[in-house]
Design a protein around this motif. Structure first.
Motif, PDB file in Angstrom:
ATOM      1  N   ARG A   1      51.031  13.657  -6.905  1.00 59.10           N
ATOM      2  CA  ARG A   1      49.811  13.700  -7.884  1.00 59.10           C
ATOM      3  C   ARG A   1      48.963  12.612  -8.168  1.00 59.10           C
ATOM      4  NH1 ARG A   1      45.782  16.762  -8.480  1.00 59.10           N
ATOM      5  NH2 ARG A   1      44.308  15.567  -9.955  1.00 59.10           N
TER       6      ARG A   1
ATOM      7  N   TYR B   1      46.883  17.102 -15.997  1.00 59.90           N
ATOM      8  CA  TYR B   1      48.097  17.154 -15.239  1.00 59.90           C
ATOM      9  C   TYR B   1      49.267  17.032 -16.161  1.00 59.90           C
ATOM     10  CZ  TYR B   1      52.069  16.206 -11.970  1.00 59.90           C
ATOM     11  OH  TYR B   1      53.110  16.383 -11.160  1.00 59.90           O
TER      12      TYR B   1
ATOM     13  N   GLN C   1      47.051  20.496  -5.856  1.00 63.03           N
ATOM     14  CA  GLN C   1      46.220  19.438  -6.339  1.00 63.03           C
ATOM     15  C   GLN C   1      44.820  19.925  -6.463  1.00 63.03           C
ATOM     16  OE1 GLN C   1      48.059  16.833  -7.034  1.00 63.03           O
ATOM     17  NE2 GLN C   1      49.802  17.525  -5.830  1.00 63.03           N
TER      18      GLN C   1
ATOM     19  N   ALA D   1      41.413  15.553 -14.354  1.00 63.66           N
ATOM     20  CA  ALA D   1      42.359  16.006 -13.731  1.00 63.66           C
ATOM     21  C   ALA D   1      43.796  15.297 -14.149  1.00 63.66           C
ATOM     22  CB  ALA D   1      42.183  15.766 -12.279  1.00 63.66           C
TER      23      ALA D   1
ATOM     24  N   SER E   1      49.605  19.813 -18.829  1.00 60.60           N
ATOM     25  CA  SER E   1      50.076  21.137 -18.627  1.00 60.60           C
ATOM     26  C   SER E   1      51.428  21.305 -17.932  1.00 60.60           C
ATOM     27  CB  SER E   1      48.897  21.892 -17.486  1.00 60.60           C
ATOM     28  OG  SER E   1      49.050  21.229 -16.189  1.00 60.60           O
TER      29      SER E   1
ATOM     30  N   GLY F   1      41.564  21.032 -14.281  1.00 57.97           N
ATOM     31  CA  GLY F   1      41.252  19.869 -15.207  1.00 57.97           C
ATOM     32  C   GLY F   1      39.962  19.493 -15.894  1.00 57.97           C
TER      33      GLY F   1
ATOM     34  N   TYR G   1      44.722  21.598  -9.771  1.00 52.65           N
ATOM     35  CA  TYR G   1      44.618  20.643 -10.966  1.00 52.65           C
ATOM     36  C   TYR G   1      43.134  20.351 -11.060  1.00 52.65           C
ATOM     37  CZ  TYR G   1      49.446  20.337 -11.785  1.00 52.65           C
ATOM     38  OH  TYR G   1      50.894  20.793 -12.354  1.00 52.65           O
TER      39      TYR G   1
END
Lengths: 252, 252
Positions: free
Chosen positions: A200, A176, B164, A172, A179, B171, B167
């Motif tokens: 985040r 993040y 979130q 993750a 991307s 992710g 992601y």
DNA sequence: ATCAATTGATTAACTGGTTAGTTAAATTAT
DNA sequence: ATAATTTAACTAACCAGTTAATCAATTGAT
């Protein structure tokens, strides 16, 4: 043997210029990749003659390897610190997740170089770099495994494969930052803005807290405690740093 | 207007050569990146004269953009299918996660090109591609958001930020494939082996089931049901495909 | 302490191979 | 014929890597 304060002894100067070159190389390679990087540009922004690159480093690839090595070493060392046995296994995992996030946040070149390397790895070999990475990451992965298996043994963590835990933790975060520049096109806000970053960062740990722990509520509490314990590092202006990357001075 | 079966009408031929060029370009760009790609190699492996590339596409960048567009279009379309309203919100999320995994698995070029683009995005602009991506991904992201918010509203999904969730879903998948070649150095097995792939595929959905749903047990059950419903697609030999990438025929 | 001789650090200018892109002629389908 | 398609051969720019020369610090013999 006395001089230390102001002297410009020969190999002191040499050392400085080598470091200048490495700094410039890290910049260039991390923004343009190995084949996109220009040796002229590296020499230019290090304010050094191009032949010096070849004097100190065998060739472009050698310089690249040196740049990757420098960055990797700096990073792994500090990552290991969060695996202190004084924390519970679950806390160690959450801490390493946060540390990973912060590392990417504060050392963008690392993230960028790693991305490049991962792409390069797909096709054929990448010179001496595999050796380098094995040495750097093996201990880190071992710690990760140990923490997961410890946590499962003492009932803190859900019964699951340690490897999958690791992927969820790193995935993750990497994604993040990976991307974000692209997401910016399709989102109503800037993912590199300080607010978005903070959000985040918190969400990542809380998500892990909710997913990994046998007692979900306890996991969430622990996540929040770790967040209080590890405040987000100050970063001047992520957006600006990124945009400045390509605004380098052209050598005559 | 009659010919369709065997005829080689003029623009039918032209169409084929264009497609041949695009196929070759996708290959080349996905393995070597924009600056690492060689136009001669593209022409060579498309068995076509180099000048044709410039006849059909403005220049190297134009060809690159066309390649990216071709791959992206093919992918987004099939991703939207999993958001059918006949599934519950939670199931839609799990399905899209699996679809994402399978898409990367079966269309490595997409993954590779996207990675390259994400890196390129960091430094300055990347020509016309931003426009292209906004168009392609906006609807996909909207679906994702809708599903998350639906799920929260009806109590299926935990109260959390849709972004979130997104992601976390993408992710882990992206990172798995991204890091696999490198992980191989530090792991005791091959992450692209069929066993490892299957394991990871299952773990990814199960992890989401455990993390997203208010009722964790129900989430796990749903994850397993979705897994039964969407079997892993057959892929001949991932490892071989990857290794063959750099073993292309040199044009005289 | 002085000053060649030596060694290391740095540079300007060049080289040779590579590669994106062009051109003008040839081929092909209608 | 003729317009679209395809090709062989070419070119101009670029760029990694080299060379031979210069400059500056260190050494050591006197």
């Amino acid at each position: 043997m006395i001089s230390k304060t102001k002297t410009r002894t020969r190999d002191d100067r040499a050392d400085r210029t080598q470091k200048k070159i490495l700094r410039a190389a890290v910049q260039e390679f991390s923004t343009h990749g190995l084949s996109g990087a220009r040796t002229d540009r590296i020499a230019g922004s290090a304010k050094v003659n191009k032949a010096l690159l070849y004097y100190y480093f065998k060739n472009k690839q050698g310089l690249y390897a040196a740049a990757v090595e420098a960055v990797a070493a700096r990073v792994v060392e500090n990552a290991l610190a969060e695996f202190d046995r004084k924390y519970s296994a679950g806390e160690r995992l959450l801490r390493s997740a946060l540390n990973h996030f912060d590392r990417i946040l504060t050392q963008r070149e690392f993230q960028s170089l790693m991305q490049q390397e991962m792409v390069r790895f797909r096709s054929g070999k990448s010179g001496s770099i595999p050796v380098l990475f094995r040495a750097a990451f093996t201990p880190l992965i071992a710690k990760m495994r140990e923490a997961t298996e410890d946590g499962i043994r003492n009932g803190e963590i859900c019964q699951m494969d340690w490897l999958q835990v690791m992927y969820s933790i790193f995935g993750a975060n990497v994604f993040y930052f990976l991307s974000a520049p692209m997401m910016e096109l399709a989102l109503p806000f800037r993912p590199f803005g300080p607010k978005a970053l903070k959000l985040r960062r918190e969400a990542a740990v809380q998500f892990l807290g909710a997913a990994l722990f046998t007692d979900r509520a306890a996991g969430m509490r622990l996540a929040n405690r770790v967040l209080r314990d590890m405040p987000m590092p100050r970063v001047k202006n992520v957006q600006a740093r990124i945009e400045n990357f390509h605004a380098r001075r052209r050598p005559l």
